[in-house]
Design a protein around this motif. Structure first.
Motif, PDB file in Angstrom:
ATOM      1  N   THR A  15       0.722  -1.109   0.022  1.00 37.42           N
ATOM      2  CA  THR A  15       0.037   0.206  -0.098  1.00 37.42           C
ATOM      3  C   THR A  15       0.914   1.181  -0.095  1.00 37.42           C
ATOM      4  OG1 THR A  15      -0.225   0.196   2.349  1.00 37.42           O
ATOM      5  CG2 THR A  15      -1.753  -1.180   1.308  1.00 37.42           C
ATOM      6  N   ASP A  16       0.281   2.419  -0.158  1.00 37.45           N
ATOM      7  CA  ASP A  16       0.979   3.715   0.137  1.00 37.45           C
ATOM      8  C   ASP A  16       1.839   3.681   1.230  1.00 37.45           C
ATOM      9  OD1 ASP A  16      -0.309   4.331  -2.607  1.00 37.45           O
ATOM     10  OD2 ASP A  16      -1.682   5.920  -1.573  1.00 37.45           O
ATOM     11  N   ALA A  17       1.327   3.040   2.512  1.00 36.21           N
ATOM     12  CA  ALA A  17       1.973   3.382   3.595  1.00 36.21           C
ATOM     13  C   ALA A  17       3.368   2.402   3.498  1.00 36.21           C
ATOM     14  CB  ALA A  17       1.081   2.725   4.681  1.00 36.21           C
ATOM     15  N   ASP A  18       3.538   1.693   2.640  1.00 37.68           N
ATOM     16  CA  ASP A  18       4.635   0.682   2.386  1.00 37.68           C
ATOM     17  C   ASP A  18       5.837   1.513   1.625  1.00 37.68           C
ATOM     18  OD1 ASP A  18       3.754  -1.717   3.856  1.00 37.68           O
ATOM     19  OD2 ASP A  18       2.543  -1.832   2.230  1.00 37.68           O
ATOM     20  N   SER A  20       7.828   4.072   1.621  1.00 43.48           N
ATOM     21  CA  SER A  20       8.881   4.596   2.284  1.00 43.48           C
ATOM     22  C   SER A  20       9.978   3.307   2.795  1.00 43.48           C
ATOM     23  CB  SER A  20       8.709   5.275   3.504  1.00 43.48           C
ATOM     24  OG  SER A  20       9.913   5.770   4.150  1.00 43.48           O
ATOM     25  N   TRP A  50       5.559   4.225  -8.556  1.00 39.21           N
ATOM     26  CA  TRP A  50       4.370   3.627  -7.849  1.00 39.21           C
ATOM     27  C   TRP A  50       3.125   4.081  -8.418  1.00 39.21           C
ATOM     28  CZ3 TRP A  50       3.424  -0.226  -4.969  1.00 39.21           C
ATOM     29  CH2 TRP A  50       2.198  -0.295  -4.174  1.00 39.21           C
TER      30      TRP A  50
END
Length: 183
Positions: A15-18, A20, A50
């Motif tokens: 997900t976007d949270a991953d 970094s 991404w």
């Protein structure tokens, strides 16, 4: 019943949270040295990648998790439902424990053949990465070809090995590995 994510190895969608963590893992010197693209990837470059990836219907980016949390990334690309084929790649998290690559490959192959229901999975590995070539072969991959002087890295041409695996071979190897564990 799905696996308990607190106790077993599993893959989950990235997900976007991953982003970094994925960029940090991908930028690790040991990972970069074995990739076609070896420069340090900037946050903007990673975000653009991404965005392009999430617009495609033929890719799946997954995070490999263990009982201690995320330990790496697995990607399936060029997924063709018409032909039942895809390519894959993976990289472990910085500081992942020894054996993570083997565990990640096992989970990825199960996903490829059980979830994506592929009939053939391929990958490409630089010949300067003999450990990953050996890992793939230990999981049943066979060499399909060598692309001589395929990639230029720091001004030097490097060979690339293409490997492939079919579900029946993976299932036989998986079964043999499981029998070894129960002895």
């Amino acid at each position: 019943m799905p696996p308990d994510p607190t106790t077993t190895d599993h893959l989950r969608p990235a997900t976007d949270a991953d982003l970094s963590a994925m960029r940090d893992w991908r930028n690790a010197p040991g990972v970069r040295a074995m990739m076609y693209t070896q420069h340090v990837i900037t946050p903007d470059e990673h975000a653009a990648w991404w965005q392009a990836q999430t617009a495609r219907g033929d890719v799946r980016h997954l995070i490999f998790c263990t009982e201690v949390g995320p330990q790496g990334a697995v990607s399936f690309t060029d997924i063709s439902s018409r032909h039942g084929t895809a390519s894959w790649a993976f990289y472990a998290a910085v500081g992942a424990p020894r054996g993570t690559g083997r565990r990640m490959e096992h989970a990825a192959l199960d996903h490829a053949f059980d979830t994506l229901t592929l009939r053939k999975l391929t990958c490409e590995v630089l010949t300067i990465n003999p450990r990953v070539i050996a890992l793939h072969k230990a999981h049943g991959f066979r060499v399909e070809g060598i692309f001589r002087a395929q990639v230029m890295l720091n001004g030097t041409p490097h060979d690339v090995i293409r490997l492939a695996l079919f579900p029946n071979r993976w299932r036989a190897i998986r079964q043999a590995k499981e029998k070894e564990l129960t002895r």
